[in-house]
Scaffold this motif. Structure first.
Motif, PDB file in Angstrom:
ATOM      1  N   MET A   1       0.588  -1.247   0.023  1.00 47.70           N
ATOM      2  CA  MET A   1      -0.178   0.047   0.021  1.00 47.70           C
ATOM      3  C   MET A   1       0.864   1.121  -0.106  1.00 47.70           C
ATOM      4  O   MET A   1       0.607   2.308  -0.892  1.00 47.70           O
ATOM      5  N   LEU A   2       1.878   1.295   0.868  1.00 46.50           N
ATOM      6  CA  LEU A   2       2.803   2.506   0.749  1.00 46.50           C
ATOM      7  C   LEU A   2       3.331   2.731  -0.619  1.00 46.50           C
ATOM      8  O   LEU A   2       3.402   3.854  -0.938  1.00 46.50           O
ATOM      9  N   MET A   3       3.760   1.680  -1.488  1.00 44.72           N
ATOM     10  CA  MET A   3       4.319   2.269  -2.725  1.00 44.72           C
ATOM     11  C   MET A   3       3.430   2.485  -3.604  1.00 44.72           C
ATOM     12  O   MET A   3       3.685   3.271  -4.601  1.00 44.72           O
ATOM     13  N   SER A   4       1.996   2.162  -3.390  1.00 46.33           N
ATOM     14  CA  SER A   4       1.015   2.604  -4.293  1.00 46.33           C
ATOM     15  C   SER A   4       0.743   4.283  -4.072  1.00 46.33           C
ATOM     16  O   SER A   4       0.608   4.974  -4.725  1.00 46.33           O
ATOM     17  N   VAL A   5       0.638   4.440  -2.667  1.00 43.82           N
ATOM     18  CA  VAL A   5       0.570   5.920  -2.381  1.00 43.82           C
ATOM     19  C   VAL A   5       1.795   6.882  -2.896  1.00 43.82           C
ATOM     20  O   VAL A   5       1.841   7.914  -3.279  1.00 43.82           O
ATOM     21  N   VAL A   6       3.134   6.355  -2.699  1.00 50.54           N
ATOM     22  CA  VAL A   6       4.295   6.911  -3.231  1.00 50.54           C
ATOM     23  C   VAL A   6       4.108   7.386  -4.815  1.00 50.54           C
ATOM     24  O   VAL A   6       4.461   8.420  -5.181  1.00 50.54           O
ATOM     25  N   ALA A   7       3.762   6.226  -5.432  1.00 50.11           N
ATOM     26  CA  ALA A   7       3.804   6.324  -6.842  1.00 50.11           C
ATOM     27  C   ALA A   7       2.398   7.175  -7.304  1.00 50.11           C
ATOM     28  O   ALA A   7       2.812   8.068  -8.240  1.00 50.11           O
ATOM     29  N   VAL A   8       1.327   7.118  -6.601  1.00 51.31           N
ATOM     30  CA  VAL A   8       0.304   8.109  -6.877  1.00 51.31           C
ATOM     31  C   VAL A   8       0.617   9.494  -6.654  1.00 51.31           C
ATOM     32  O   VAL A   8       0.189  10.380  -7.308  1.00 51.31           O
ATOM     33  N   SER A   9       1.368   9.817  -5.617  1.00 53.19           N
ATOM     34  CA  SER A   9       1.844  10.858  -5.054  1.00 53.19           C
ATOM     35  C   SER A   9       2.612  11.548  -6.158  1.00 53.19           C
ATOM     36  O   SER A   9       2.601  12.756  -6.594  1.00 53.19           O
ATOM     37  N   ALA A  10       3.641  10.689  -6.479  1.00 56.57           N
ATOM     38  CA  ALA A  10       4.719  11.120  -7.561  1.00 56.57           C
ATOM     39  C   ALA A  10       3.872  11.511  -8.879  1.00 56.57           C
ATOM     40  O   ALA A  10       4.249  12.701  -9.502  1.00 56.57           O
ATOM     41  N   ALA A  11       3.099  10.908  -9.368  1.00 50.85           N
ATOM     42  CA  ALA A  11       2.298  11.021 -10.378  1.00 50.85           C
ATOM     43  C   ALA A  11       1.313  12.471 -10.348  1.00 50.85           C
ATOM     44  O   ALA A  11       1.482  13.182 -11.192  1.00 50.85           O
ATOM     45  N   GLY A  12       0.898  12.753  -9.102  1.00 46.74           N
ATOM     46  CA  GLY A  12       0.212  13.931  -8.931  1.00 46.74           C
ATOM     47  C   GLY A  12       0.938  15.119  -8.674  1.00 46.74           C
ATOM     48  O   GLY A  12       0.437  16.131  -9.465  1.00 46.74           O
ATOM     49  N   VAL A  13       2.297  15.167  -8.353  1.00 48.84           N
ATOM     50  CA  VAL A  13       3.028  16.211  -8.182  1.00 48.84           C
ATOM     51  C   VAL A  13       3.591  16.707  -9.625  1.00 48.84           C
ATOM     52  O   VAL A  13       3.420  17.646 -10.214  1.00 48.84           O
ATOM     53  N   LEU A  14       4.004  15.337 -10.272  1.00 47.59           N
ATOM     54  CA  LEU A  14       4.095  15.919 -11.915  1.00 47.59           C
ATOM     55  C   LEU A  14       2.885  16.399 -12.807  1.00 47.59           C
ATOM     56  O   LEU A  14       3.399  17.271 -13.602  1.00 47.59           O
ATOM     57  N   MET A  15       1.888  15.842 -12.386  1.00 48.63           N
ATOM     58  CA  MET A  15       0.774  16.433 -13.173  1.00 48.63           C
ATOM     59  C   MET A  15       0.325  17.721 -12.716  1.00 48.63           C
ATOM     60  O   MET A  15       0.152  18.658 -13.560  1.00 48.63           O
ATOM     61  N   GLY A  16       0.604  18.118 -11.687  1.00 46.54           N
ATOM     62  CA  GLY A  16       0.227  19.397 -10.967  1.00 46.54           C
ATOM     63  C   GLY A  16       1.506  20.469 -11.882  1.00 46.54           C
ATOM     64  O   GLY A  16       1.266  21.635 -11.886  1.00 46.54           O
ATOM     65  N   LEU A  17       2.451  20.076 -12.002  1.00 43.86           N
ATOM     66  CA  LEU A  17       3.662  20.885 -12.513  1.00 43.86           C
ATOM     67  C   LEU A  17       3.274  21.432 -14.150  1.00 43.86           C
ATOM     68  O   LEU A  17       3.609  22.163 -14.358  1.00 43.86           O
ATOM     69  N   ARG A  18       2.371  20.264 -14.611  1.00 46.94           N
ATOM     70  CA  ARG A  18       2.254  20.724 -16.086  1.00 46.94           C
ATOM     71  C   ARG A  18       0.932  20.819 -16.479  1.00 46.94           C
ATOM     72  O   ARG A  18       0.712  21.521 -17.492  1.00 46.94           O
ATOM     73  N   PHE A  19       0.016  20.162 -15.850  1.00 46.84           N
ATOM     74  CA  PHE A  19      -1.494  20.097 -16.576  1.00 46.84           C
ATOM     75  C   PHE A  19      -2.193  20.931 -15.287  1.00 46.84           C
ATOM     76  O   PHE A  19      -1.814  21.063 -14.251  1.00 46.84           O
ATOM     77  N   LYS A  20      -3.488  21.095 -15.942  1.00 50.68           N
ATOM     78  CA  LYS A  20      -4.647  21.808 -15.178  1.00 50.68           C
ATOM     79  C   LYS A  20      -5.470  20.709 -14.465  1.00 50.68           C
ATOM     80  O   LYS A  20      -5.431  19.574 -14.577  1.00 50.68           O
ATOM     81  N   ALA A  21      -6.790  21.379 -14.044  1.00 51.58           N
ATOM     82  CA  ALA A  21      -7.749  20.464 -13.372  1.00 51.58           C
ATOM     83  C   ALA A  21      -8.358  19.402 -14.268  1.00 51.58           C
ATOM     84  O   ALA A  21      -8.730  18.406 -13.720  1.00 51.58           O
ATOM     85  N   PRO A  22      -8.651  19.415 -15.409  1.00 49.46           N
ATOM     86  CA  PRO A  22      -8.913  18.336 -15.865  1.00 49.46           C
ATOM     87  C   PRO A  22      -8.124  16.821 -16.253  1.00 49.46           C
ATOM     88  O   PRO A  22      -8.652  15.872 -16.118  1.00 49.46           O
ATOM     89  N   ALA A  23      -6.735  17.268 -15.695  1.00 46.64           N
ATOM     90  CA  ALA A  23      -6.040  16.058 -15.938  1.00 46.64           C
ATOM     91  C   ALA A  23      -6.242  15.401 -14.693  1.00 46.64           C
ATOM     92  O   ALA A  23      -6.109  14.254 -14.308  1.00 46.64           O
ATOM     93  N   LEU A  24      -6.518  16.061 -13.482  1.00 45.05           N
ATOM     94  CA  LEU A  24      -6.999  15.467 -12.275  1.00 45.05           C
ATOM     95  C   LEU A  24      -7.900  14.841 -12.216  1.00 45.05           C
ATOM     96  O   LEU A  24      -8.111  13.678 -11.890  1.00 45.05           O
TER      97      LEU A  24
END
Length: 78
Positions: free
Chosen positions: A1-24
């Motif tokens: 479960m911890l690796m899932s949270v880390v992977a999803v969090s990393a993806a979220g940060v990268l998405m936030g750097l580049r994309f806007k709300a529809p990407a979320l």
């Protein structure tokens, strides 16, 4: 479960750097579809509603962090 949270969090940060709300919204939909597919295939580590909500919260929180980092970098470029 911890690796899932880390992977999803990393993806979220990268998405936030580049994309806007529809990407979320699309990423959260992909998370729902992935959870159903994971459970439907009978793979180990059954995704419960609680685990999905934790992953969705981690994704949204990391996305906000990515947005704030992107705004800070844009402000410093001026």
């Amino acid at each position: 479960m911890l690796m899932s949270v880390v992977a999803v969090s990393a993806a979220g940060v990268l998405m936030g750097l580049r994309f806007k709300a529809p990407a979320l919204i699309a990423a959260t939909a992909l998370l729902v579809i992935g959870s159903f597919a994971w459970n439907g295939l009978g793979l180990p580590g059954y995704v419960t509603v609680t685990r999905f909500l934790v992953l969705a919260f981690a994704l949204a929180s990391a996305y906000i962090v990515g947005l704030s980092l992107a705004a800070r970098w844009r402000r410093n470029e001026r």
